[in-house]
Structure formats: structure tokens, C-alpha cells
Design an enzyme around this catalytic site. Structure first.
Site, short mmCIF file in Angstrom:
data_model
loop_
_atom_site.label_atom_id
_atom_site.label_comp_id
_atom_site.label_asym_id
_atom_site.label_seq_id
_atom_site.Cartn_x
_atom_site.Cartn_y
_atom_site.Cartn_z
CB CYS A 2 58.88 11.34 9.36
SG CYS A 2 58.94 9.83 10.43
NE ARG A 28 60.38 17.14 9.58
CZ ARG A 28 59.83 17.76 10.64
NH1 ARG A 28 60.56 19.09 10.81
NH2 ARG A 28 59.03 17.45 11.67
CD1 TRP A 75 65.37 9.46 13.11
CD2 TRP A 75 63.77 8.99 14.60
NE1 TRP A 75 65.78 9.02 14.34
CE2 TRP A 75 64.98 9.05 15.41
CE3 TRP A 75 62.43 8.70 15.30
CZ2 TRP A 75 65.08 8.65 16.53
CZ3 TRP A 75 62.60 8.78 16.56
CH2 TRP A 75 63.85 8.60 17.39
CG ASN A 101 56.14 14.06 11.19
OD1 ASN A 101 56.22 15.18 11.42
ND2 ASN A 101 57.02 13.22 12.09
N GLY A 102 54.52 11.40 13.14
CA GLY A 102 54.03 11.68 14.20
C GLY A 102 53.66 9.92 15.08
CD GLU A 482 76.20 22.31 22.36
OE1 GLU A 482 75.34 21.53 23.11
OE2 GLU A 482 75.65 22.26 21.06
CE LYS A 486 76.31 19.80 18.34
NZ LYS A 486 75.73 20.69 19.19
CD GLU A 489 74.81 16.45 18.02
OE1 GLU A 489 73.76 16.25 18.14
OE2 GLU A 489 75.29 17.56 18.50
CG HIS A 505 84.88 15.84 44.01
ND1 HIS A 505 85.14 15.78 45.19
CD2 HIS A 505 84.83 17.15 43.52
CE1 HIS A 505 85.58 16.99 45.98
NE2 HIS A 505 85.44 17.79 44.82
CE LYS A 604 68.60 21.26 13.26
NZ LYS A 604 69.89 21.58 13.93
#
Ligand code: F6R
Length: 609
Positions: A2, A28, A75, A101-102, A482, A486, A489, A505, A604
């Protein structure tokens, strides 16, 4: 996560300024947005499911005079994203409103208690209880600040709070384990989760610490601890420019940030090189190099992948045994640390809850923590024993790009420095390794110029598939991880990163013409082995896209598409190789019409567990 913002000002249109600030915080969280403005008639609150632009549209014709306002972009954690659960939240009488926020961990018991006292709740959020608690505490008398002190002392969990009431042109703030920074303007003041929110109005900031609360008016900022004792805070000047926090002609922040990597690497590396001798100069570390027996790297997501490359650097260049752990796993294990373990916490934001938790655990076990971080004054930098900053500038796109390559560059320099200090690298070799990284930015720019169109075509091709595989060995295995992260996401295409040698394997069973494989096949001591892995894929009709350096006609022969990467020293390939993979993901996501900078379900800074 948030994003929150508060402004006290008698300049301009506060509604528009809060919306502008919220847009800069939208990385955020973007499930819903809301605003509260204090007017002569009382508090005016508007909130809405969806992005800030939807709220902006709804408020387009609202003309209102106000000198104190708060805003929020959410969020969701507790309660689905809908209008009632959006912030700001209010007390029963609509005289107190706040953004949060939290996570308030004890909200259920607080809510029960408040219900018994007659409070009516309108949302399912944990945040709303704080407004009602304040209403209740104000009945006990004393100032608003005293009531806030009594409230925050009862809260468990994490919170950054900005509170507005209908009687004053003032904002009340409090912080515990969620970021909050005050901006000092000229006859106006700001508070937000992050600096870019108010960077167009001021770059003089005061970082609010855990356990601090305060009051902002047009002309003053007072900060106290939760017991009400005044704190003396020193303002800092932030040298980020607004241009860095804007798109600057690019379609998306992610594309801009990918293109900024050459400069970000120069800015990170340059100040740590003694040019006459090409030797590394390092800030003080929490342990002197010869006392370090082993290294433990803690991080999440992309920063964790940087740590995996760091392991190669520290072990091969400095001869120091290195482990890498997911911060979220480390914090709940019973790890073994010794006083000679150097713990490196890597984080772009410096606010990732899991990395903060792991850092605290490592310190409680006697570890000395070095933070590698991009955000000045963030929680991780304040809690670590020492900090090495990456100078990537603000990273706005949710998908991390330039933070990653600057983290790698810094870890590389640190390994070279440690190698020299412990006598594993001679001066001449140090100068060679340093000159390698100094020449990296111009090679990155050349690659972007020469290969971008080809990479775009590959990205568009990949967007037609539902799955993709990324393979690399040795230093490039973390780059395969990575690259796959990318792609998934931002394009929502399922992608796996694997060490190329592990294919046989198990995962090779997946290979057919419907699964493209991206091979990282740049020059290395294991290139022959990578080529054999390619043959295994080709003979099962798998489509191959290769990242290649130098002349390797036999690899080109095996590949359906090739991206040419300039030749660099073997240890530097991870830093340049990730860039085409970032671009593949970008072009695939953009072609599919996804919101590249704000992918679904993500935010983020992951400030919750
Ligand atoms: C991926 C991404 C995340 C972050 C992770 C850690 O593109 O951005 O995986 O890397 O959430 O964040 P920081 O580095 O801020 O601790």
C-alpha cells in the site's frame, strides 16, 4: 505494501496534488484508491475499487478548497478489494479518518472490544479499528497526540498511519515496521510511504523511525516517541531527480529502467574505483576481511537471485565459503552462525518484511549484517551494521531490473575487494577485473542498440506459448532463474528456470515443439556442456532461443533464434545476460497487452510476510 500520502498546504489544489502523489506510489499496490480532504463542512471522503486513474476520473469535476488531505492506494491483505474496504477509514461519527499501510495483528480482539462499546464497523479491514480506537481514546480527554500515543501503544503488528480530523489543518502520523517519510516544504509539509510521492515539491526529508509519531501543520513538524517524548530529527537532502521518477518518453517505467542500466552500473561502480590504479575502495565493513570465515546472503525474489550469483563471486574470487538463503525460510529455521560469519542482506527497497525479519534473526544470533540496498534511509539500512548502497535511482516498475544489475555489480566489486584483502587476488589481476566492469556499460549500450529489434521479435514469439524454459549452467544458472521470474511475473506465461545439467533428471520429459527453451550459452568453461544440453532439447523437437557471445556456428545451427551478447569477462556475463531476458519478458507482456509496470497480484515493496 500500500502507498499512503498526506499533505498540509494552502497552495494549489490539494485533491489534484494527492492524486499526483498517489500515482507515484501506485507501484506499492493498485487494488483500490481513496482520498480524504478536510473542508470547512467536515471531512470529504471518496474511495473506489480499481486504480488511482479510476478515482481521478470520478473526482474530475470536484472543486473543493482544502488545506489538509490524505490518500491511499491499496494492496489488499485483510478484506477483498472493494469500495468499503478501500481507505481512508473513519470512526463512527466521521470526524476522524486515516490511511494505513501494514497489518494490525491484534485487530480482531480490538474490534470485538470496540463492538461491545457500541462502535459500528463498515469494512472488513484491520485498519478501520484504529479510527474507532482513536474515537474511544479521545473520550478519555487530553490532546489528539496523547490519544494517538495511547492507541499506538495498544497496536500489535506493523503500521504506517496518517490521520486527519475534521477540526484541524493538521496530519498526525505514526510508524512501526512500515515505511514513512516526511517531506519538508516551504509553508507546506508532506508525508508518504516513499520519497517519489512528494519529490516534485521537496527533496528535504525526515525519515520516521519505528516507535515514532508526530504532527504536521502548514508551518511545523513535531516528532515524538510513542511515550510522548520529543525527538530531535535531522533533515536530509535527497539527490534523486524528478526525471528519474518519471517515464521520460518511454512507454513504461520497466523499459526506461532497462535502458538506464548502463548508467546505474557506472553510478554504482564509479565511486568505488581508484582510477589511477584500478583498485577497489570499499566503505567500512562490519567485519574486517581477514576475520570473515564465511558469508551468508539473505534476500527474496530477484535480490535472492543476485545473491546466488554473489555466491560464485565470493567463493571463486575471494575463496570465502558462501551460503544463500531465502529470507522467508531463514527466519523460521534454527540456523548456525558464527561470530566470523558476514551476513549480507540484499534488498532493493530496504522494506521487505521477510528480509528485515531474517536480518533481525541473524543479528540476534550474533551475525554482523551488511546491507546491500538501493533506498537511502530504508528500514534495512537502519537496522544493519553497515550499508553498501546501489545507485540505481528510484525503481518504479514492479519488476526489478536495474536494481538487480547494480546489486550484481556491487557484489562483484565486494568480492574483488575481499579477494585482494585476503591475498587471493594480486594487484594486477584486480586491475584487470576492475577494468572489465568499467567497460561493461558501453557494451550494454551497444547490445541494446544492435539487438533490441531481434529481442522484440523473440518476445512477441514467446507470447504465443503458455510455458517456457530457461536454462543456464554455473554463473548463468541464477540468470536462468531470474529470466524465468521476469517472464512469469509480467506476461503471466508459466516459466521455469533450471540448471541445464539437471534437465536429464526429469524436466526433459516436458520437451516438445510446444515448449520453447531459452539457453544462456555465452562464453564459459562449461559451454561445451551447455551445447550438449541443447542437442538433447533439439533431438526432442524443442524450440531453442540462444544467448550467444563470440563465434559458435554449431550453436547457431542448433538455435531457432539467436541474441548476440558482447564478449566480456566470464564473471561479468551474468550482468549483461539478464538484460535481453528482461527485454524478452517486457516485449511479451506488452504484446499481450498486460499492465507491464503493475502486474496483477504484485506490489513493489512486500512489507507483509
Ligand atoms: C521481482 C521482484 C521481487 C523483489 C523481491 C524483493 O521482479 O521485484 O522478486 O526482488 O520482492 O524485494 P527487495 O529487493 O525490495 O527486498
Amino acid at each position: 505494501m500500500c502507498g499512503i500520502i498526506g499533505i498540509v498546504s494552502d497552495k494549489g489544489n490539494l485533491k489534484d496534488r494527492v492524486i499526483e502523489g498517489l500515482k507515484r506510489l501506485e507501484y506499492r499496490g493498485y487494488d483500490s484508491a481513496g482520498i480524504a480532504l478536510r473542508t470547512e463542512e467536515g471531512l470529504l471522503i471518496r474511495k473506489k475499487k480499481g486504480k488511482v486513474s479510476q478515482l481521478e476520473e470520478e473526482l474530475r469535476n470536484l472543486r473543493i478548497s482544502s488545506r489538509a488531505a490524505v490518500g491511499h492506494t491499496r494492496w489488499a491483505t485483510h478484506g477483498e478489494p472493494n469500495d468499503p474496504n478501500s481507505h481512508p477509514h473513519t470512526d463512527c461519527r466521521g470526524e476522524i479518518t486515516l490511511v494505513h499501510n501494514g497489518i494490525i495483528e491484534n485487530y480482531l480482539e480490538l474490534k470485538e472490544d470496540l463492538r461491545r462499546k457500541g462502535h459500528r464497523f463498515r469494512s472488513q479491514t484491520d485498519s478501520e479499528v484504529v479510527a474507532h480506537l482513536l474515537e474511544e481514546e479521545l473520550k478519555e480527554g487530553g490532546s489528539f497526540m496523547e490519544a494517538l500515543g495511547r492507541v499506538v501503544r495498544r497496536l500489535e503488528g506493523s503500521f504506517a498511519l496518517v490521520v486527519l480530523n475534521s477540526r484541524e489543518d493538521a496530519l498526525y502520523i505514526a510508524r512501526q515496521d512500515s515505511p514513512l517519510v516526511v517531506g519538508l516544504g516551504d509553508g507546506e509539509n508532506f508525508v508518504a510511504s516513499d520519497i517519489p510521492a512528494f519529490l516534485s515539491w521537496t527533496n528535504r526529508v525526515v525519515f520516521i523511525e519505528n516507535g515514532e509519531m508526530g504532527k504536521l501543520t502548514l508551518s511545523s513538524v513535531e516528532i515524538y516517541d510513542f511515550q510522548g517524548r520529543k525527538r530531535d530529527k535531522k533533515p536530509q537532502i535527497i539527490n534523486w531527480s524528478l526525471a528519474q521518477a518519471e517515464k521520460g518518453g518511454y512507454k513504461h517505467f520497466m523499459l526506461k529502467e532497462i535502458h538506464e542500466q548502463a548508467k546505474a552500473i557506472s553510478d554504482t561502480v564509479g565511486p568505488r574505483i581508484e582510477r589511477d590504479s584500478n583498485s577497489v575502495v570499499m566503505e567500512d565493513l562490519p567485519l574486517s576481511p581477514r576475520k570473515i570465515k564465511d558469508i551468508l546472503i539473505l534476500a527474496c525474489g530477484t535480490s535472492y537471485h543476485a545473491g546466488l550469483v554473489g555466491k560464485f563471486y565470493f567463493e571463486e574470487l575471494a575463496g570465502i565459503k558462501t551460503d544463500v538463503d531465502y529470507a522467508s525460510e531463514f527466519r523460521y529455521r534454527k540456523p548456525v552462525l558464527s561470530p566470523s560469519t558476514l551476513v549480507i542482506a540484499i534488498s532493493q527497497s530496504g522494506e521487505t518484511a521477510d528480509t528485515i525479519g531474517a536480518l533481525r534473526k541473524a543479528r540476534s544470533l550474533g551475525g554482523k549484517v551488511l546491507a546491500v540496498c538501493n533506498v537511502v534511509g530504508s528500514s534495512i539500512t537502519r537496522e544493519a551494521d553497515a550499508v553498501l548502497y546501489t545507485h540505481a535511482g528510484p525503481e518504479i516498475s514492479v519488476a526489478s531490473t536495474k536494481a538487480f544489475t547494480t546489486q550484481l555489480s556491487l557484489l562483484y566489486l565486494l568480492a574483488v575487494y575481499l579477494g585482494r584483502e585476503v591475498g587471493k587476488i594480486e594487484r594486477k589481476e584486480e586491475a584487470r577485473l576492475v577494468s572489465g566492469i568499467l567497460s561493461l556499460p558501453s557494451r550494454i549500450e551497444r547490445m541494446l542498440r544492435e539487438e533490441k529489434e531481434r529481442i522484440r521479435e523473440i518476445g512477441v514469439d514467446i507470447s504465443a506459448y503458455t510455458d517456457a524454459l530457461y536454462l543456464g549452467r554455473h554463473l548463468n544458472y541464477p540468470i536462468a532463474l531470474e529470466g524465468a521470474l521476469k517472464l512469469k511475473e509480467i506476461s503471466y506465461i508459466h516459466a521455469e528456470g533450471y540448471p541445464a545439467g539437471e534437465m536429464k533428471h526429469g524436466p526433459i520429459a516436458l520437451i516438445d515443439e510446444n515448449l520453447p527453451t531459452v539457453f544462456i550459452a555465452t562464453e564459459s568453461k562449461v559451454l561445451d556442456k551447455v551445447r550438449s544440453n541443447m542437442e538433447e532439447i533439439k533431438s526432442r523437437r524443442g524450440k531453442i532461443i540462444s544467448l550467444l557471445s563470440g563465434e559458435h556456428p554449431e550453436i547457431e545451427e542448433l538455435s531457432d533464434a539467436v541474441i548476440k551478447v558482447p564478449e566480456v569477462d566470464e564473471y561479468l556475463f551474468p550482468i549483461i545476460n539478464i538484460i535481453p531476458l528482461q527485454l524478452i519478458a517486457y516485449y511479451a507482456a506488452d504484446f499481450l497487452g498486460h499492465d507491464v509496470d503493475q502486474p496483477r497480484n504484485l506490489a513493489k515493496s512486500v512489507t507483509v510476510e
